[in-house]
Design a protein around this motif. Structure first.
Motif, PDB file in Angstrom:
ATOM      1  N   ILE A   1      25.547 123.113  33.065  1.00  0.00           N
ATOM      2  CA  ILE A   1      26.793 123.826  33.391  1.00  0.00           C
ATOM      3  C   ILE A   1      26.474 125.285  33.695  1.00  0.00           C
ATOM      4  O   ILE A   1      26.954 125.860  34.688  1.00  0.00           O
ATOM      5  CB  ILE A   1      27.796 123.714  32.228  1.00  0.00           C
ATOM      6  N   GLN A   2      25.643 125.899  32.865  1.00  0.00           N
ATOM      7  CA  GLN A   2      25.357 127.329  33.049  1.00  0.00           C
ATOM      8  C   GLN A   2      24.589 127.583  34.351  1.00  0.00           C
ATOM      9  O   GLN A   2      24.879 128.536  35.075  1.00  0.00           O
ATOM     10  CB  GLN A   2      24.605 127.862  31.829  1.00  0.00           C
TER      11      GLN A   2
ATOM     12  N   ARG B   1      32.868 121.767  21.250  1.00  0.00           N
ATOM     13  CA  ARG B   1      32.140 122.559  20.256  1.00  0.00           C
ATOM     14  C   ARG B   1      30.885 121.820  19.779  1.00  0.00           C
ATOM     15  O   ARG B   1      29.842 122.422  19.578  1.00  0.00           O
ATOM     16  CB  ARG B   1      33.055 122.898  19.073  1.00  0.00           C
ATOM     17  N   PHE B   2      31.000 120.492  19.627  1.00  0.00           N
ATOM     18  CA  PHE B   2      29.795 119.750  19.237  1.00  0.00           C
ATOM     19  C   PHE B   2      28.724 119.865  20.329  1.00  0.00           C
ATOM     20  O   PHE B   2      27.546 120.096  20.044  1.00  0.00           O
ATOM     21  CB  PHE B   2      30.108 118.279  18.940  1.00  0.00           C
ATOM     22  N   ILE B   3      29.144 119.732  21.595  1.00  0.00           N
ATOM     23  CA  ILE B   3      28.163 119.806  22.687  1.00  0.00           C
ATOM     24  C   ILE B   3      27.496 121.190  22.708  1.00  0.00           C
ATOM     25  O   ILE B   3      26.276 121.306  22.840  1.00  0.00           O
ATOM     26  CB  ILE B   3      28.834 119.493  24.046  1.00  0.00           C
ATOM     27  N   TYR B   4      28.275 122.242  22.548  1.00  0.00           N
ATOM     28  CA  TYR B   4      27.732 123.604  22.628  1.00  0.00           C
ATOM     29  C   TYR B   4      27.033 124.050  21.342  1.00  0.00           C
ATOM     30  O   TYR B   4      26.057 124.793  21.406  1.00  0.00           O
ATOM     31  CB  TYR B   4      28.842 124.600  22.994  1.00  0.00           C
TER      32      TYR B   4
ATOM     33  N   LEU C   1      33.045 120.449  32.113  1.00  0.00           N
ATOM     34  CA  LEU C   1      32.496 119.740  30.954  1.00  0.00           C
ATOM     35  C   LEU C   1      32.516 118.229  31.183  1.00  0.00           C
ATOM     36  O   LEU C   1      31.544 117.535  30.878  1.00  0.00           O
ATOM     37  CB  LEU C   1      33.290 120.097  29.694  1.00  0.00           C
ATOM     38  N   SER C   2      33.623 117.729  31.729  1.00  0.00           N
ATOM     39  CA  SER C   2      33.703 116.271  31.912  1.00  0.00           C
ATOM     40  C   SER C   2      32.662 115.810  32.933  1.00  0.00           C
ATOM     41  O   SER C   2      32.077 114.735  32.782  1.00  0.00           O
ATOM     42  CB  SER C   2      35.114 115.826  32.312  1.00  0.00           C
TER      43      SER C   2
ATOM     44  N   VAL D   1      20.946 120.166  27.082  1.00  0.00           N
ATOM     45  CA  VAL D   1      20.631 120.135  28.519  1.00  0.00           C
ATOM     46  C   VAL D   1      21.930 120.139  29.332  1.00  0.00           C
ATOM     47  O   VAL D   1      22.007 120.770  30.397  1.00  0.00           O
ATOM     48  CB  VAL D   1      19.748 118.911  28.861  1.00  0.00           C
ATOM     49  N   MET D   2      22.942 119.460  28.822  1.00  0.00           N
ATOM     50  CA  MET D   2      24.267 119.474  29.464  1.00  0.00           C
ATOM     51  C   MET D   2      24.791 120.906  29.583  1.00  0.00           C
ATOM     52  O   MET D   2      25.310 121.313  30.629  1.00  0.00           O
ATOM     53  CB  MET D   2      25.237 118.705  28.552  1.00  0.00           C
TER      54      MET D   2
END
Ligand code: GUN
Ligand code: FE
Length: 416
Positions: free
Chosen positions: A327-328, A395-398, A345-346, A322-323
């Motif tokens: 962003i997108q 990379r973990f988030i994406y 990102l932050s 969802v994060m």
């Protein structure tokens, strides 16, 4: 005894930058709260747990999700809000009169929240008091934090999802009695939205929130047809938010409103003045074609924002995902209007952790006094090159999912 966890620590005190502590130590007291973060082993007597090369980050918070729509996740997204509710959502929620049906779905829902590292959530159940009580017990059993709403509704819905004002209030009183001693699983007053509640129902909800000092959750300015309907139902109100405000449901106690896609002008000012939190639900806004919520405007105005999965308008329970959508979507808004800078990102991470966490107390950061809600990420399968710690987190988030989450903590305790 105190505990000390060693790992690479990443968290956000402020929205504009990450705190990164390579090979850091975080000390947690017996009360489950953070004592401090340091680069060397604290001197006091404590059990030390070494997570080696793993990342240690605050756990996720989901400030808007419908547990009772879990069966509909990933289907039925071909209608806009009002027909979507009538055709797909209400028929599913009616089934929660049956406790066995509810238990099977609610167990799966909580297991999956846990899988994706969401340790706190603002949850919609249904009108049914007994299945709501069951959902709250399941959260207690799991050791996770939740504000759970028995949904108040009595108009514009099928008979099986309508309840009298008296039954609604009695149901709440009984839940409040059962959970008054639990600081982590508590009721939240939940008028579904203005079109679902008569003026008497809204007034009774406001009275309950005031009497028991309980938080409030609902939906606000999600869809244009919905907003037009509210203007018709509440002609005295100057905006949709004002309709809630008149009934004591708009920041008189801590309040979170989902969507706010079309919030502007007076409604924005009222949210700011009353400290009402926005539950930003980008996947839901895309799926049921509601529009793009102006998150930058909320941040600039100092309005608190958290992220919501909004299952099943939203399709993804994983707040990391969802994060990415947040962003997108903010980049689409930016393309429409370059004055609205897209989310960094932050900022997205801060919204999902410290900002959303503020709805649950001192939650979502590793600063002293915060409850230790944390995830241990083993990203060795994603970290196949010389990535920096921040790039490993990105990379973990994406790219990551529950397979990389090795441990989960809520209020200092590991949740299994
Ligand atoms: N507005 C009123 N009820 C709902 C719901 O269940 N989902 C969404 N997305 N919006 C709503
Ligand atoms: Fe919703």
């Amino acid at each position: 005894m105190n505990k000390v966890y060693k790992a690479h620590l990443l968290y956000t005190k402020e929205k504009d930058c990450f705190e990164v502590v390579e090979n850091g130590y975080i000390a947690v007291g017996a009360d489950g709260r953070v004592l401090g973060v340091s680069t060397h082993l604290p001197a006091e007597d404590a059990e030390v747990i070494d997570f080696g090369n793993r990342l240690l980050i605050p756990a996720m918070n989901d400030v808007h999700v419908h547990a009772s729509q879990y069966r509909n996740q990933g289907i039925a997204m071909d209608l806009e809000l009002l027909p979507w509710l009538q055709n797909y959502t209400f028929p599913e929620e009616m089934k929660y009169a049956d406790l066995d049906y509810a238990e099977r779905r609610y167990r799966r829902f909580i297991r999956d929240l846990w899988r994706f590292g969401t340790m706190r959530a603002c949850v919609f159940a249904t009108i049914h008091t007994e299945s709501t009580r069951l959902l709250m017990r399941l959260f207690q059993e799991a050791g996770m934090g939740a504000l759970v709403g028995k949904v108040a509704m009595n108009r514009n819905c099928p008979e099986g999802l309508s309840e009298s004002v008296e039954d609604m209030a009695q149901g709440y009183e009984s839940l409040i009695g059962d959970f008054s001693h639990d600081s982590h699983v508590r009721p939240i007053i939940t008028p579904r939205f203005i079109p679902s509640c008569s003026p008497e129902m809204l007034r009774a909800c406001g009275d309950l929130a005031a009497k028991y000092q309980l938080p409030v959750q609902s939906h606000l300015s999600e869809n244009k047809d919905e907003i037009a309907l509210v203007a018709q139902l509440e002609p005295e109100s100057t905006c949709y938010g004002d309709a809630y405000n008149r009934y004591g449901l708009f920041g008189q106690t801590p309040t979170v409103m989902a969507h706010c896609v079309w919030t502007e002008g007076e409604e924005l000012e009222l949210m700011k003045k009353n400290g009402v939190m926005v539950a930003h639900c980008p996947t839901s806004n895309l799926n049921i074609a509601s529009g793009l919520a102006p998150v930058r405007t909320f941040l600039d105005a100092g309005i608190p924002v958290g992220l919501g999965s909004d299952i099943s308008g939203g399709h993804d329970l994983n707040i990391f995902r969802v994060m990415v959508y947040a962003i997108q979507v903010s980049k689409l808004c930016y393309q429409q209007n370059h004055d609205r800078k897209f989310l960094s990102l932050s900022e997205a991470f801060w919204i999902a952790t410290k900002s959303a966490g503020s709805f649950f107390g001192r939650v979502g950061s590793f600063e002293p006094g915060y409850e230790f809600d944390a995830l241990v990420i083993n990203d060795s399968d994603l970290n196949h090159d010389d990535y920096s710690l921040l790039h490993r987190l990105e990379r973990f988030i994406y790219l990551g999912d529950d397979r990389q989450i090795e441990h989960r903590f809520c209020c200092g305790k590991e949740v299994f």
